[in-house]
Scaffold this active site. Sequence first.
Site, mmCIF file in Angstrom:
data_model
loop_
_atom_site.group_PDB
_atom_site.id
_atom_site.type_symbol
_atom_site.label_atom_id
_atom_site.label_comp_id
_atom_site.label_asym_id
_atom_site.label_seq_id
_atom_site.Cartn_x
_atom_site.Cartn_y
_atom_site.Cartn_z
ATOM 1 N N ASN A 91 0.829 -1.206 0.000
ATOM 2 C CA ASN A 91 0.000 0.000 0.000
ATOM 3 C C ASN A 91 0.863 1.255 0.000
ATOM 4 O O ASN A 91 1.935 1.292 0.610
ATOM 5 C CB ASN A 91 -0.919 0.002 1.218
ATOM 6 N N ASP A 93 -0.533 4.112 1.080
ATOM 7 C CA ASP A 93 -1.066 4.986 2.132
ATOM 8 C C ASP A 93 -0.167 4.920 3.367
ATOM 9 O O ASP A 93 0.813 4.163 3.398
ATOM 10 C CB ASP A 93 -2.524 4.599 2.462
ATOM 11 N N HIS A 108 5.867 -0.721 -2.796
ATOM 12 C CA HIS A 108 5.412 -0.010 -3.998
ATOM 13 C C HIS A 108 5.452 1.508 -3.844
ATOM 14 O O HIS A 108 4.760 2.222 -4.568
ATOM 15 C CB HIS A 108 3.991 -0.464 -4.383
ATOM 16 N N CYS A 116 12.045 13.276 -8.161
ATOM 17 C CA CYS A 116 12.410 14.163 -9.264
ATOM 18 C C CYS A 116 13.116 13.360 -10.341
ATOM 19 O O CYS A 116 14.207 12.815 -10.107
ATOM 20 C CB CYS A 116 13.308 15.306 -8.776
ATOM 21 N N CYS A 138 16.553 20.745 -7.391
ATOM 22 C CA CYS A 138 17.121 21.256 -8.646
ATOM 23 C C CYS A 138 16.222 22.284 -9.335
ATOM 24 O O CYS A 138 16.594 22.827 -10.377
ATOM 25 C CB CYS A 138 17.423 20.102 -9.602
HETATM 26 C C1 BJW Z 1 -10.144 -7.598 2.007
HETATM 27 C C2 BJW Z 1 -11.052 -6.673 2.470
HETATM 28 C C3 BJW Z 1 -11.223 -6.634 3.843
HETATM 29 C C4 BJW Z 1 -11.052 -6.481 0.369
HETATM 30 N N1 BJW Z 1 -10.518 -7.440 4.629
HETATM 31 N N2 BJW Z 1 -9.460 -8.405 2.795
HETATM 32 C C5 BJW Z 1 3.524 -12.199 -16.030
HETATM 33 C C6 BJW Z 1 3.699 -13.134 -15.030
HETATM 34 C C7 BJW Z 1 4.240 -12.771 -13.782
HETATM 35 C C8 BJW Z 1 4.610 -11.460 -13.540
HETATM 36 C C9 BJW Z 1 4.433 -10.535 -14.547
HETATM 37 C C10 BJW Z 1 3.910 -10.895 -15.759
HETATM 38 N N3 BJW Z 1 3.851 -9.793 -16.546
HETATM 39 C C11 BJW Z 1 4.315 -8.747 -15.842
HETATM 40 C C12 BJW Z 1 4.678 -9.191 -14.617
HETATM 41 C C13 BJW Z 1 5.239 -8.386 -13.496
HETATM 42 C C14 BJW Z 1 4.209 -7.417 -12.936
HETATM 43 C C15 BJW Z 1 2.957 -8.182 -12.547
HETATM 44 O O1 BJW Z 1 2.845 -8.740 -11.465
HETATM 45 N N4 BJW Z 1 1.931 -8.196 -13.393
HETATM 46 C C16 BJW Z 1 0.724 -8.956 -13.093
HETATM 47 C C17 BJW Z 1 -0.511 -8.080 -13.263
HETATM 48 C C18 BJW Z 1 0.732 -10.186 -13.960
HETATM 49 N N5 BJW Z 1 4.835 -6.841 -11.765
HETATM 50 C C19 BJW Z 1 5.613 -5.768 -11.854
HETATM 51 O O2 BJW Z 1 5.794 -5.183 -12.913
HETATM 52 C C20 BJW Z 1 6.316 -5.333 -10.590
HETATM 53 N N6 BJW Z 1 7.709 -5.227 -10.866
HETATM 54 C C21 BJW Z 1 8.453 -6.279 -11.167
HETATM 55 O O3 BJW Z 1 8.007 -7.409 -11.231
HETATM 56 O O4 BJW Z 1 9.772 -5.960 -11.377
HETATM 57 C C22 BJW Z 1 10.679 -7.020 -11.686
HETATM 58 C C23 BJW Z 1 11.506 -7.367 -10.483
HETATM 59 C C24 BJW Z 1 10.906 -7.880 -9.350
HETATM 60 C C25 BJW Z 1 11.665 -8.225 -8.248
HETATM 61 C C26 BJW Z 1 13.037 -8.067 -8.284
HETATM 62 C C27 BJW Z 1 13.649 -7.546 -9.409
HETATM 63 C C28 BJW Z 1 12.866 -7.199 -10.520
HETATM 64 C C29 BJW Z 1 5.818 -3.980 -10.127
HETATM 65 C C30 BJW Z 1 4.424 -4.068 -9.603
HETATM 66 C C31 BJW Z 1 3.898 -2.675 -9.265
HETATM 67 C C32 BJW Z 1 2.458 -2.722 -8.777
HETATM 68 N N7 BJW Z 1 1.964 -1.401 -8.703
HETATM 69 C C33 BJW Z 1 0.594 -1.186 -8.244
HETATM 70 C C34 BJW Z 1 0.165 0.306 -8.482
HETATM 71 C C35 BJW Z 1 1.058 1.284 -7.779
HETATM 72 C C36 BJW Z 1 0.631 1.570 -6.343
HETATM 73 C C37 BJW Z 1 -0.664 2.352 -6.250
HETATM 74 O O5 BJW Z 1 -1.032 3.105 -7.147
HETATM 75 O O6 BJW Z 1 -1.336 2.178 -5.202
HETATM 76 O O7 BJW Z 1 0.468 -1.555 -6.870
HETATM 77 S S1 BJW Z 1 -0.591 -2.234 -9.069
HETATM 78 C C38 BJW Z 1 -1.626 -2.464 -7.682
HETATM 79 O O8 BJW Z 1 -1.664 -3.871 -7.366
HETATM 80 C C39 BJW Z 1 -0.927 -1.753 -6.506
HETATM 81 C C40 BJW Z 1 -1.068 -2.756 -5.410
HETATM 82 O O9 BJW Z 1 -0.083 -2.540 -4.415
HETATM 83 C C41 BJW Z 1 -0.955 -4.077 -6.136
HETATM 84 C C42 BJW Z 1 -1.531 -5.243 -5.410
HETATM 85 O O10 BJW Z 1 -2.907 -5.049 -5.212
HETATM 86 P P1 BJW Z 1 -3.578 -5.603 -3.896
HETATM 87 O O11 BJW Z 1 -3.055 -4.880 -2.729
HETATM 88 O O12 BJW Z 1 -3.479 -7.074 -3.862
HETATM 89 O O13 BJW Z 1 -5.097 -5.111 -4.073
HETATM 90 P P2 BJW Z 1 -6.301 -5.814 -4.849
HETATM 91 O O14 BJW Z 1 -7.337 -4.798 -5.088
HETATM 92 O O15 BJW Z 1 -5.829 -6.573 -6.017
HETATM 93 O O16 BJW Z 1 -6.847 -6.917 -3.823
HETATM 94 C C43 BJW Z 1 -7.458 -6.575 -2.604
HETATM 95 C C44 BJW Z 1 -7.699 -7.854 -1.824
HETATM 96 O O17 BJW Z 1 -8.203 -7.500 -0.555
HETATM 97 C C45 BJW Z 1 -8.727 -8.780 -2.479
HETATM 98 O O18 BJW Z 1 -8.240 -10.122 -2.461
HETATM 99 C C46 BJW Z 1 -9.949 -8.655 -1.578
HETATM 100 O O19 BJW Z 1 -10.689 -9.851 -1.476
HETATM 101 C C47 BJW Z 1 -9.319 -8.295 -0.268
HETATM 102 N N8 BJW Z 1 -10.174 -7.501 0.607
HETATM 103 N N9 BJW Z 1 -11.622 -6.013 1.366
HETATM 104 C C48 BJW Z 1 -9.656 -8.338 4.036
HETATM 105 N N10 BJW Z 1 -12.112 -5.759 4.390
#
Ligand code: BJW
Length: 228
Positions: A91, A93, A108, A116, A138
Amino acid sequence: MSGPRVVVLTGAGISAESGLSTFRDSGGLWEGHDPMQVATPEAYEDDPALVQRFYDERRAALAHVEPNAAHHALARLERELGDDLLVVTQNVDDLHERAGSRRVHHLHGSLHSAWCTACDVRHPWTDALGDRPPCPACAEPELRPDIVWFGEIPYGMDLVEDALDTCELFVSIGTSGVVYPAAAFVLWARGTTLELNLEPSAGATEFAESRHGPASVLVPAWVEELLG
Ligand code: BJW
């Protein structure tokens, strides 16, 4: 070197009951766009004003939300475990910190940081970026949200990998398990594994145990159980 005994990964679900939208549950669009399409380097290149507005709105929204019982329970756990707990959050936040957690790693990035792209310096930031303020270092108007978008490398992967390699317990809270590398942490964790989520995540079967329900109920109950 010894690492934390417990590693907790949090996702958008832990902040949902505080009033912040998750990425994949809302089913809604933001200004007619899928939030997943807005949170990308390509979107920023195509339409920086749109992406800045998305993050400016989310930054401003933080002033109107509070940590919930799940954030407070993790802060309580840290008070008891100290260095034996590491919270890794996807997150952007600040609700963990506002609940009192100090050992929090933002995988993230953060809404309260600006990067910058002209001089590569990061700054603590609470205001809007859409009006292109000058960089305090800068003076170039090239500040972008300090957020990890798709295709960018998450922060502190060495620290996280080391912690997962030595922990006794890995707990994943409120994340859908579809975004890597966080989705693979359950496979990298050396200790036992537990999922706390509203519903089974994409990786639910990889966990030794899964509990389903709202984080505000499941997390305090789990912390109580752990601390006995
Ligand atoms: C509740 C609830 C309640 C609701 N109680 N629970 C093909 C295969 C594998 C990987 C890849 C691929 N193609 C590309 C990739 C890599 C890619 C990726 O994963 N893509 C997939 C979509 C396939 N990943 C990347 O590019 C990452 N970088 C990377 O891999 O670099 C290479 C590298 C890695 C490691 C070492 C060296 C190199 C970067 C990922 C960046 C993600 N960015 C985001 C947006 C920015 C942040 C923002 O704006 O906030 O991050 S995307 C978005 O998803 C955000 C989140 O942090 C992230 C995860 O989402 P999250 O938190 O899981 O939320 P939701 O909405 O999906 O789920 C909520 C859950 O809560 C649900 O399950 C509900 O049921 C539950 N819930 N209410 C308990 N009350």
